[in-house]
Scaffold this active site. Structure first.
Site, PDB file in Angstrom:
ATOM      1  N   ILE A 124     -45.966  38.154 -38.722  1.00 15.35           N
ATOM      2  CA  ILE A 124     -45.078  37.002 -38.011  1.00 15.35           C
ATOM      3  C   ILE A 124     -44.206  38.409 -37.215  1.00 15.35           C
ATOM      4  O   ILE A 124     -43.689  38.031 -37.336  1.00 15.35           O
ATOM      5  CB  ILE A 124     -44.244  36.540 -39.176  1.00 15.35           C
ATOM      6  CG1 ILE A 124     -44.761  35.806 -40.261  1.00 15.35           C
ATOM      7  CG2 ILE A 124     -43.455  35.255 -39.638  1.00 15.35           C
ATOM      8  CD1 ILE A 124     -44.779  35.558 -41.625  1.00 15.35           C
ATOM      9  N   HIS A 125     -44.226  37.568 -36.271  1.00 15.64           N
ATOM     10  CA  HIS A 125     -43.268  37.379 -35.091  1.00 15.64           C
ATOM     11  C   HIS A 125     -42.271  36.623 -34.702  1.00 15.64           C
ATOM     12  O   HIS A 125     -42.180  35.892 -34.689  1.00 15.64           O
ATOM     13  CB  HIS A 125     -44.491  37.882 -33.895  1.00 15.64           C
ATOM     14  CG  HIS A 125     -43.101  37.954 -32.869  1.00 15.64           C
ATOM     15  ND1 HIS A 125     -42.505  39.188 -32.846  1.00 15.64           N
ATOM     16  CD2 HIS A 125     -42.120  37.353 -31.639  1.00 15.64           C
ATOM     17  CE1 HIS A 125     -41.948  40.227 -31.346  1.00 15.64           C
ATOM     18  NE2 HIS A 125     -42.104  38.999 -30.610  1.00 15.64           N
ATOM     19  N   PRO A 126     -40.437  37.329 -34.880  1.00 15.59           N
ATOM     20  CA  PRO A 126     -40.130  38.191 -34.577  1.00 15.59           C
ATOM     21  C   PRO A 126     -39.601  38.442 -36.070  1.00 15.59           C
ATOM     22  O   PRO A 126     -38.746  38.653 -36.258  1.00 15.59           O
ATOM     23  CB  PRO A 126     -39.565  38.646 -33.955  1.00 15.59           C
ATOM     24  CG  PRO A 126     -39.270  37.142 -33.998  1.00 15.59           C
ATOM     25  CD  PRO A 126     -39.651  36.115 -34.754  1.00 15.59           C
TER      26      PRO A 126
END
Length: 277
Positions: free
Chosen positions: A251-253
């Site tokens: 999962i970014h950021p």
């Protein structure tokens, strides 16, 4: 069937009275916990120091304080007169010796938590062990507490969390040729904006080198390490492997996504600094 949970308050109240007190039950569980002890090798510890437990009894703020994390806890069992009951303890640590079922050397006397030898000094671990013990005694269960892969976190300003084996323990158990360590130095996004020093933000994953590369341990230094490790602990408990971790979409950021991108091994000698997304 009767049972006694020997808590700290009840135990001291019963033992500190002037007359002799005899307590009987079909099963007795000793769960008095531990107390911080002053480090004898630190000069001035007794004169100027105070334990984390006693700190909460102060009527006024102590003002500027220095936190020393090198001390440890001692089992709160001295007043229980365990020798008279025949309960065996480790003469050096004072902790009660138990088997896999939390049983002591005396039939029908059990011990759980910080006072037991070789067990993690963690409240959730003691709670889980106590529940399973009650189920075995009264619910016809045979399930034992599994002390492997218990996650924990040190809540310092920059948190450290881990689950499973350390690199040293893995090498000792499996041999250095059978261990692969993936690691990375990373910089959290919130550190970039605030221009904070991120040189201590570090991740290490200890794996077997065999084909499946089962994950033996995960170590994480950085923001919210407790939350990160709690999430990965389930996968590692279920036997997650390095290839499975690499197939996991991050999962970014987030800081946690850095775990899913580990590819530099310590064996390679390459620079493990993360340089981009």
């Amino acid at each position: 069937m009767s049972m006694i949970f020997w808590s700290l308050a009840e135990g001291l109240e019963a033992l500190l009275v002037q007359r002799k007190t005899v307590i009987t039950a079909d099963n007795i569980v000793i769960a008095t916990g531990g107390r911080p002890k002053y480090p004898v090798n630190v000069a001035g510890a007794m004169e100027y120091g105070i334990t984390s437990d006693d700190l909460f009894w102060l009527k006024e703020s102590p003002g500027k304080t220095l936190i020393v994390g090198a001390s440890c806890r001692a089992p709160d069992t001295k007043t229980l007169n365990l020798e008279a009951a025949g309960v065996k303890t480790n003469s050096e640590t004072g902790k009660i010796i138990v088997d896999a079922s939390e049983a002591t050397s005396v039939p029908h006397i059990y011990a759980i938590g910080d006072i037991t030898e070789g067990r993690p000094e963690l409240t959730p671990t003691a709670i889980a062990a106590g529940k399973l013990l009650a189920q075995r005694l009264f619910g016809q269960s045979s399930e034992l507490m599994d002390y492997d892969n218990v996650p924990t976190t040190v809540f310092t300003p920059l948190e450290y969390g881990c689950v499973g084996l350390s690199e040293e323990a893995a090498v000792q158990r499996h041999g250095s040729d059978n261990i692969e360590v993936y690691h990375a130095y990373y910089k959290p996004l919130e550190f970039t904006v605030a221009e904070r020093d991120a040189t201590q933000c570090y991740i290490k994953m200890v794996c077997l080198r065999e084909r499946e590369q089962r994950i033996l341990g995960l170590h994480f230094i950085g923001p919210n390490a407790g939350e990160v490790i709690q999430g990965f602990a389930l996968g590692i408990k279920c036997g997650a492997t390095y290839p499975q971790m690499m197939k996991t979409v991050g999962i970014h950021p987030t800081c946690a996504e850095e775990v899913t991108k580990l590819h530099i091994t310590k064996r390679s000698g390459l620079d493990a600094t993360v340089t981009g997304c």
